[in-house]
Design a protein around this motif. Structure first.
Motif, PDB file in Angstrom:
ATOM      1  N   GLN A  20      39.535  37.245  33.637  1.00 13.16           N
ATOM      2  CA  GLN A  20      40.084  37.408  35.528  1.00 13.16           C
ATOM      3  C   GLN A  20      39.642  37.282  36.321  1.00 13.16           C
ATOM      4  O   GLN A  20      39.532  36.784  37.386  1.00 13.16           O
ATOM      5  CB  GLN A  20      41.799  37.846  34.358  1.00 13.16           C
ATOM      6  CG  GLN A  20      42.521  37.849  35.545  1.00 13.16           C
ATOM      7  CD  GLN A  20      43.160  36.933  35.619  1.00 13.16           C
ATOM      8  OE1 GLN A  20      43.499  35.818  35.247  1.00 13.16           O
ATOM      9  NE2 GLN A  20      43.672  36.171  36.946  1.00 13.16           N
ATOM     10  N   GLN A  21      38.768  38.162  36.068  1.00  8.51           N
ATOM     11  CA  GLN A  21      38.439  38.418  37.572  1.00  8.51           C
ATOM     12  C   GLN A  21      37.420  37.558  38.111  1.00  8.51           C
ATOM     13  O   GLN A  21      37.603  37.648  39.544  1.00  8.51           O
ATOM     14  CB  GLN A  21      37.271  39.746  37.253  1.00  8.51           C
ATOM     15  CG  GLN A  21      38.138  41.015  36.998  1.00  8.51           C
ATOM     16  CD  GLN A  21      37.661  42.864  36.422  1.00  8.51           C
ATOM     17  OE1 GLN A  21      36.506  41.914  35.244  1.00  8.51           O
ATOM     18  NE2 GLN A  21      37.743  43.575  36.567  1.00  8.51           N
ATOM     19  N   SER A  22      36.325  36.746  37.055  1.00  8.50           N
ATOM     20  CA  SER A  22      36.116  35.458  37.178  1.00  8.50           C
ATOM     21  C   SER A  22      37.290  34.885  38.355  1.00  8.50           C
ATOM     22  O   SER A  22      36.460  34.555  39.250  1.00  8.50           O
ATOM     23  CB  SER A  22      34.841  35.235  36.271  1.00  8.50           C
ATOM     24  OG  SER A  22      34.703  36.172  35.904  1.00  8.50           O
ATOM     25  N   TYR A  23      37.567  34.255  37.445  1.00  4.72           N
ATOM     26  CA  TYR A  23      38.656  33.171  38.556  1.00  4.72           C
ATOM     27  C   TYR A  23      39.100  34.118  39.672  1.00  4.72           C
ATOM     28  O   TYR A  23      39.170  32.864  40.790  1.00  4.72           O
ATOM     29  CB  TYR A  23      39.489  32.959  37.648  1.00  4.72           C
ATOM     30  CG  TYR A  23      41.084  32.297  37.850  1.00  4.72           C
ATOM     31  CD1 TYR A  23      40.667  31.671  37.495  1.00  4.72           C
ATOM     32  CD2 TYR A  23      42.049  32.961  38.837  1.00  4.72           C
ATOM     33  CE1 TYR A  23      41.889  30.344  38.378  1.00  4.72           C
ATOM     34  CE2 TYR A  23      43.149  32.272  39.396  1.00  4.72           C
ATOM     35  CZ  TYR A  23      42.786  30.582  39.131  1.00  4.72           C
ATOM     36  OH  TYR A  23      44.456  30.281  39.524  1.00  4.72           O
ATOM     37  N   GLU A  24      39.515  35.211  39.901  1.00  6.63           N
ATOM     38  CA  GLU A  24      39.726  36.153  41.099  1.00  6.63           C
ATOM     39  C   GLU A  24      38.820  36.111  42.349  1.00  6.63           C
ATOM     40  O   GLU A  24      38.858  36.029  43.535  1.00  6.63           O
ATOM     41  CB  GLU A  24      39.998  37.447  41.140  1.00  6.63           C
ATOM     42  CG  GLU A  24      41.686  37.230  40.334  1.00  6.63           C
ATOM     43  CD  GLU A  24      41.949  38.955  39.169  1.00  6.63           C
ATOM     44  OE1 GLU A  24      41.201  39.590  40.054  1.00  6.63           O
ATOM     45  OE2 GLU A  24      43.059  38.863  39.239  1.00  6.63           O
TER      46      GLU A  24
END
Length: 252
Positions: free
Chosen positions: A136-140
């Motif tokens: 999720q953090q990579s996507y964000e």
């Protein structure tokens, strides 16, 4: 003008020397887009302990692979860096990114770009893949990079949807059933803009086989975050060596 985003599978480094349907398609993808001011490259092979951006005016070419024929180490892709792109990334990511010029342009980047943009006349700046960010953090983080597209920059991710070196079948020109199932599921989710299923790829029954380590998959999430809900073109939807998928996507 808003630039597209490219994610490409890279597979074996020998692809830099090959002339086949996969590399010809890579060239066609490069030919199909307007020339960017510079390329932000996110390679699976710069997998680091935090988020780094390069600032070198002439980044070195990294031959980060071993045991291949001499001619592979003679492939030259002499690109320049681009300070305005480095500065734009710093502005967008603020204190979460640091300058690091100890690396360079690695084979995850140049083995593909040598086909897409063979003249090496587009500056390239690499952004590292942060091993401490979850999906999720990579996507964000990718979402934060989206404004670069309106500044004339191409975001280019390089990895593999399926990448399991431990299960490679050198005499298999196709993929296993597990490789095809996972690759098909991810591709269908991307085309249908079901980003949640891609982010949570680890819930797929074949995930442990397809993505035993996250380094080659996370660049796709960076690209997907920056792409938002842009239209998607799939290219090189090919599985090989048993446990590899070469699938690529052009967003926008």
């Amino acid at each position: 003008m808003k630039m597209p985003i490219i994610f490409s599978g890279h597979g074996s480094p020998m692809i830099a020397l090959e002339n086949n349907e996969i590399t010809q398609t890579m060239k066609a993808v490069g030919d199909s887009i307007d020339k960017p001011k510079a390329i932000l490259a996110i390679s699976a092979h710069w997998f680091t302990d935090q988020t780094y951006i390069q600032s070198a005016p002439t980044p070195k070419q990294i031959y980060d692979m071993y045991g291949f024929p001499k001619e592979l180490y003679e492939v030259k892709y002499p690109v320049s860096g681009y300070a305005p792109l480095t500065e734009s990334v710093q502005s967008l990511l603020e204190s979460s990114v640091s300058i690091n010029d100890t690396w360079g342009i690695d084979h995850g980047t140049w083995t593909v770009l040598v086909h897409m943009f063979p003249h090496a006349d587009i500056p390239v700046v690499q952004l590292s893949v942060n091993r401490h960010l979850d999906q999720q953090q990579s996507y964000e983080l990718g979402q934060k990079l989206a404004p670069l597209r309106n500044q004339g920059y191409l975001i280019f991710g390089s990895g593999n949807v399926v990448h399991n070196l431990g299960r490679v079948e050198w005499d298999n020109p196709d993929g296993t059933e597990m490789t095809h199932r996972f690759n098909d599921a991810i591709t269908q989710s991307i085309v249908s803009h079901d980003h949640a299923s891609v982010i949570h790829y680890d819930t797929h029954p074949d995930a442990a086989y397809a993505v035993p380590t996250p380094d080659h998959f996370l660049p796709l999430l960076y690209c997907l975050g920056a792409a938002r809900n842009d239209k998607v073109k799939v290219f090189n939807n090919v599985c090989n060596l048993g446990s590899m998928a070469m699938t690529g996507y052009v967003f926008g």
